[in-house]
Design an enzyme around this catalytic site. Structure first.
Site, PDB file in Angstrom:
ATOM      1  N   ARG A 105      50.310 -28.165  23.582  1.00  0.00           N
ATOM      2  CA  ARG A 105      51.197 -27.438  22.673  1.00  0.00           C
ATOM      3  C   ARG A 105      50.731 -27.489  21.218  1.00  0.00           C
ATOM      4  O   ARG A 105      51.529 -27.557  20.280  1.00  0.00           O
ATOM      5  CB  ARG A 105      52.637 -27.955  22.781  1.00  0.00           C
ATOM      6  CG  ARG A 105      53.218 -27.890  24.179  1.00  0.00           C
ATOM      7  CD  ARG A 105      53.355 -26.460  24.678  1.00  0.00           C
ATOM      8  NE  ARG A 105      53.898 -26.455  26.035  1.00  0.00           N
ATOM      9  CZ  ARG A 105      53.162 -26.413  27.144  1.00  0.00           C
ATOM     10  NH1 ARG A 105      51.840 -26.359  27.054  1.00  0.00           N
ATOM     11  NH2 ARG A 105      53.718 -26.405  28.334  1.00  0.00           N
ATOM     12  N   SER A 147      62.132 -24.465  25.217  1.00  0.00           N
ATOM     13  CA  SER A 147      61.972 -25.914  25.361  1.00  0.00           C
ATOM     14  C   SER A 147      61.953 -26.574  23.987  1.00  0.00           C
ATOM     15  O   SER A 147      61.149 -26.214  23.135  1.00  0.00           O
ATOM     16  CB  SER A 147      60.688 -26.236  26.110  1.00  0.00           C
ATOM     17  OG  SER A 147      60.756 -25.771  27.444  1.00  0.00           O
ATOM     18  N   GLU A 191      58.953 -29.629  20.094  1.00  0.00           N
ATOM     19  CA  GLU A 191      58.094 -28.514  20.476  1.00  0.00           C
ATOM     20  C   GLU A 191      58.487 -27.271  19.679  1.00  0.00           C
ATOM     21  O   GLU A 191      57.635 -26.488  19.266  1.00  0.00           O
ATOM     22  CB  GLU A 191      58.209 -28.226  21.976  1.00  0.00           C
ATOM     23  CG  GLU A 191      57.316 -27.097  22.464  1.00  0.00           C
ATOM     24  CD  GLU A 191      57.291 -26.965  23.974  1.00  0.00           C
ATOM     25  OE1 GLU A 191      57.279 -25.821  24.454  1.00  0.00           O
ATOM     26  OE2 GLU A 191      57.278 -28.000  24.672  1.00  0.00           O
TER      27      GLU A 191
END
Length: 296
Positions: free
Chosen positions: A169, A218, A288
């Site tokens: 990520r 998320s 995130e």
């Protein structure tokens, strides 16, 4: 901030509300919002812009908290002129404004496998490249060949996969570099099997995620060896609220704006979840979702 840009072919708006443009439907305004007509329009604008003025790209706003004080400088939003996919053999070149679902569907239509997971990415190609977005066991780095970016100076540059510094990520792209296109490679496959996999991903997302709520996707990265949602659940955070923000009852790694949440509520809820998880498990969750702008 006063702005004296050249004549633009796109749209430049002062004090543009950003809440309607992000999935959480909260947050302040952009000092300036620039929606360029095409890459050349973007380059000309950036070349003429005072280098001291901050520039922030905005995609579909699916993985983003815009703080209530808004975004200083210029927010760049890529529209229809940056959306679309060209296919040659097993290579796909997509504009940065292309939704992940369109990239996956185009690959399927040309019998190219490997990009089915993009059906589960709620943002754009540009955002996927910037954060190495992933889902269902795959990530952008698995299928990306290169990315075309416009730097803060207005220079256009093609960056190969190996130079993007992808980790989980994360990419090493500068914050003010704007992805304008990306090249991907698929693997020849059976359309029926590709369609079935995309249908499976769509059904799984519908069953497990609060897709019809005001959410940002998320919230936290999965720590090594753990699932973020399970840590949040174990810490007793399912349904936890701060103001109008709530931890989803359906999927505990999603935060929801129940209708009245400010961005401060949402961010404070996320921090409370992090604190409770740390106290319960000793694990420190990493955001995130990107948080940008200034508090009110």
């Amino acid at each position: 901030m006063t702005l004296a840009p050249p004549q633009v072919r796109g749209r430049l708006t002062a004090g543009a509300l950003l809440a309607p443009l992000v999935w959480f439907k909260s947050g302040g305004a952009a000092e300036w919002l620039f929606e360029p007509a095409d890459v050349a329009d973007l380059q000309d604008f950036l070349r003429a812009l005072d280098p001291a003025v901050p520039v922030k790209p905005l995609g579909l706003g699916s993985n983003l908290i815009v703080r209530d004080g808004g975004l200083p400088g210029v927010t760049v939003r890529l529209g229809k002129g940056f959306s679309g996919v060209d296919v040659t053999g097993d290579r796909l070149v997509a504009g940065a404004g292309t939704p992940g679902i369109l990239l996956a569907s185009t690959a399927r239509d040309h019998g190219l496998a490997g990009l089915e997971f993009m059906r589960g990415i709620p943002g754009t190609v540009g955002g996927a490249v910037r954060m190495n977005a992933g889902a269902y066991g795959r990530e952008t780095a698995d299928v990306l060949v290169d990315a075309t970016v416009v730097l803060r100076s207005g220079e256009q540059r093609v960056i190969d996969l190996d130079a993007l510094g992808f980790t989980y990520r994360h990419s090493d792209l500068p914050d003010d570099a704007i992805v304008v296109a990306a090249g991907f490679r698929g693997t020849p496959g059976d359309k029926t099997a590709i369609t079935a996999e995309m249908d499976r991903i769509a059904a799984e997302r519908e069953a497990s995620q609060p897709l019809r709520s005001r959410t940002g996707g998320s919230t936290f990265k999965n720590p090594p060896g753990h699932k973020a949602w399970a840590l949040v659940d174990a810490a007793g955070c399912r349904g936890l609220t701060v103001g109008g923000a709530q931890v989803s009852e359906k999927h505990t790694n999603f935060l929801i704006n129940t209708g009245t949440a400010t961005s401060a509520d949402i961010e404070a809820l996320g921090e409370e979840v992090r604190a409770r998880v740390k106290a319960q498990s000793g694990i420190e969750l990493e955001w995130e979702i990107q948080r940008v702008g200034t508090p009110k």
